[in-house]
Design a protein around this motif. Structure first.
Motif, short mmCIF file in Angstrom:
data_model
loop_
_atom_site.label_atom_id
_atom_site.label_comp_id
_atom_site.label_asym_id
_atom_site.label_seq_id
_atom_site.Cartn_x
_atom_site.Cartn_y
_atom_site.Cartn_z
N ARG A 39 -30.63 47.84 -4.65
CA ARG A 39 -30.59 46.58 -5.41
C ARG A 39 -29.14 46.21 -5.62
NH1 ARG A 39 -29.26 45.17 -10.39
NH2 ARG A 39 -30.34 43.47 -11.49
N GLN A 40 -28.80 44.95 -5.41
CA GLN A 40 -27.42 44.50 -5.52
C GLN A 40 -26.95 44.53 -6.97
OE1 GLN A 40 -26.53 40.38 -4.33
NE2 GLN A 40 -25.04 41.24 -2.92
N MET A 41 -25.77 45.08 -7.20
CA MET A 41 -25.18 45.07 -8.53
C MET A 41 -24.39 43.78 -8.72
SD MET A 41 -22.35 47.63 -10.28
CE MET A 41 -23.39 49.07 -10.28
N LYS A 42 -24.72 43.03 -9.74
CA LYS A 42 -24.03 41.79 -10.02
C LYS A 42 -22.69 42.07 -10.69
CE LYS A 42 -28.40 39.30 -10.63
NZ LYS A 42 -29.24 38.52 -11.56
N ALA A 50 -18.95 49.27 -16.69
CA ALA A 50 -17.61 49.79 -16.95
C ALA A 50 -17.40 50.01 -18.45
CB ALA A 50 -16.55 48.83 -16.40
N ALA A 51 -17.79 49.03 -19.27
CA ALA A 51 -17.63 49.17 -20.72
C ALA A 51 -18.48 50.31 -21.25
CB ALA A 51 -18.02 47.85 -21.40
N PHE A 52 -19.68 50.48 -20.70
CA PHE A 52 -20.60 51.52 -21.16
C PHE A 52 -20.08 52.92 -20.83
CE2 PHE A 52 -24.69 53.94 -20.67
CZ PHE A 52 -25.08 53.85 -22.00
N LEU A 53 -19.51 53.07 -19.65
CA LEU A 53 -19.01 54.38 -19.21
C LEU A 53 -17.59 54.66 -19.70
CD1 LEU A 53 -20.31 54.52 -15.52
CD2 LEU A 53 -21.30 55.61 -17.54
N VAL A 60 -15.49 50.92 -11.30
CA VAL A 60 -16.89 50.68 -10.91
C VAL A 60 -16.96 49.98 -9.55
CG1 VAL A 60 -19.00 49.42 -11.50
CG2 VAL A 60 -17.74 50.64 -13.28
N LEU A 61 -16.12 48.96 -9.39
CA LEU A 61 -16.12 48.22 -8.13
C LEU A 61 -15.75 49.12 -6.95
CD1 LEU A 61 -14.41 44.89 -9.24
CD2 LEU A 61 -16.82 45.25 -8.74
N ALA A 62 -14.85 50.08 -7.20
CA ALA A 62 -14.41 50.96 -6.13
C ALA A 62 -15.54 51.82 -5.60
CB ALA A 62 -13.26 51.85 -6.61
N ALA A 64 -18.84 50.83 -5.90
CA ALA A 64 -20.00 50.00 -5.58
C ALA A 64 -19.57 48.73 -4.88
CB ALA A 64 -20.76 49.65 -6.86
N VAL A 65 -18.39 48.75 -4.27
CA VAL A 65 -17.77 47.54 -3.75
C VAL A 65 -18.62 46.84 -2.71
CG1 VAL A 65 -16.46 48.78 -1.99
CG2 VAL A 65 -15.64 46.57 -2.80
N GLU A 66 -19.38 47.58 -1.93
CA GLU A 66 -20.16 46.94 -0.88
C GLU A 66 -21.42 46.27 -1.40
OE1 GLU A 66 -21.03 49.82 2.04
OE2 GLU A 66 -18.95 50.09 2.67
N HIS A 67 -21.72 46.51 -2.70
CA HIS A 67 -22.97 46.00 -3.23
C HIS A 67 -22.77 45.08 -4.42
CE1 HIS A 67 -25.50 48.71 -0.82
NE2 HIS A 67 -24.45 49.50 -0.91
N VAL A 68 -21.51 44.73 -4.71
CA VAL A 68 -21.23 43.87 -5.85
C VAL A 68 -20.91 42.48 -5.37
CG1 VAL A 68 -19.69 43.49 -7.81
CG2 VAL A 68 -20.38 45.81 -7.21
N GLU A 69 -21.44 41.47 -6.12
CA GLU A 69 -21.17 40.09 -5.78
C GLU A 69 -19.76 39.74 -6.22
OE1 GLU A 69 -24.14 38.07 -7.93
OE2 GLU A 69 -25.77 38.68 -6.63
#
Length: 229
Positions: A39-42, A50-53, A60-62, A64-69
């Motif tokens: 499922r794509q991460m928005k 990021a705030a939660f962790l 986070v983007l690093a 999940a970069v291929e799946h983030v809009e």
């Protein structure tokens, strides 16, 4: 999607996928699919994760970069924790084995004025970090947010920085940050729940505000204020 990194980050924080699902207001199955790359991460979800962790959005983007809009990067992803307060240990970009420290700063969420009821609308991502107050030591996902407008004067003035605990239950007479499903934000005094209606009190002008439960994404307790911002 680096599922292992996300799972290890949750475990280090003593959290679970179910906790993350509640924070994102998603079904656990949706979070499971997202962490598996099914499922794509928005982009907004990446900011919330990021705030939660307690890591940066870039972290986070690093993973999940291929799946983030998000637009493609033109430079290598930055790794590591947010800047630490003076005296924080560690060096290099690796995430430490015990990421939660009492002197670790908390992110400042940006907000801009807009809409009726003196609402605010969050800008993308944290705009900086501020010292972690003692009453938020060990609180995962704690953050600060600027007061915008004069709707809660004389209690809060524009530009004051409010400290927020996203897990502590709202108490009658205490102030809360309410996130609506349309991305608007309200900082008001919590009065009560009446069935599926949240009742809030605004100080300036003095008025009662009623919101349907279906219009509310989250309600977080204000636990302190920095008048210097």
């Amino acid at each position: 999607m680096d599922a292992m990194w996300f799972q290890q980050s949750l475990e280090r924080a003593g959290l679970s996928q179910a906790d993350l699902a509640r924070h994102l207001r998603l079904a656990p199955s949706a979070v499971s699919r997202m962490l598996k790359g099914e499922r794509q991460m928005k982009l907004l979800e990446a900011q919330q994760v990021a705030a939660f962790l307690g890591v940066t959005q870039d972290d986070v983007l690093a993973h999940a970069v291929e799946h983030v809009e998000a637009p493609p990067r033109t430079e290598p992803a930055r790794r590591g924790r947010p800047p630490r307060a003076m005296g924080g240990g560690g060096s290099g970009g690796a995430v430490p084995a015990n990421p939660m420290r009492s002197n670790e700063p908390i992110p400042i969420r940006s907000a801009g004025r807009g809409g009726g009821e003196q609402q605010m609308f969050l800008a993308d991502g944290p705009i900086g970090y501020t010292a972690r107050p003692a009453n938020l030591n060990g609180v995962r996902g704690a953050y600060a947010i600027y007061m915008v407008g004069d709707s809660m004067e004389p209690r809060y003035e524009q530009g004051w920085l409010l400290h927020v605990n996203p897990f502590k239950p709202a108490v009658r007479g205490r102030d809360v940050v309410v996130y609506k499903t349309d991305q608007a934000v309200l900082i008001k005094q919590f009065v009560r729940w009446e069935g599926d209606t949240l009742v809030l009190h605004q100080l300036n002008p003095d008025q009662e505000i009623r919101l349907a439960r279906g219009d509310i994404a989250e309600c977080h307790l204000v636990v302190g204020v920095d008048q210097e911002g």
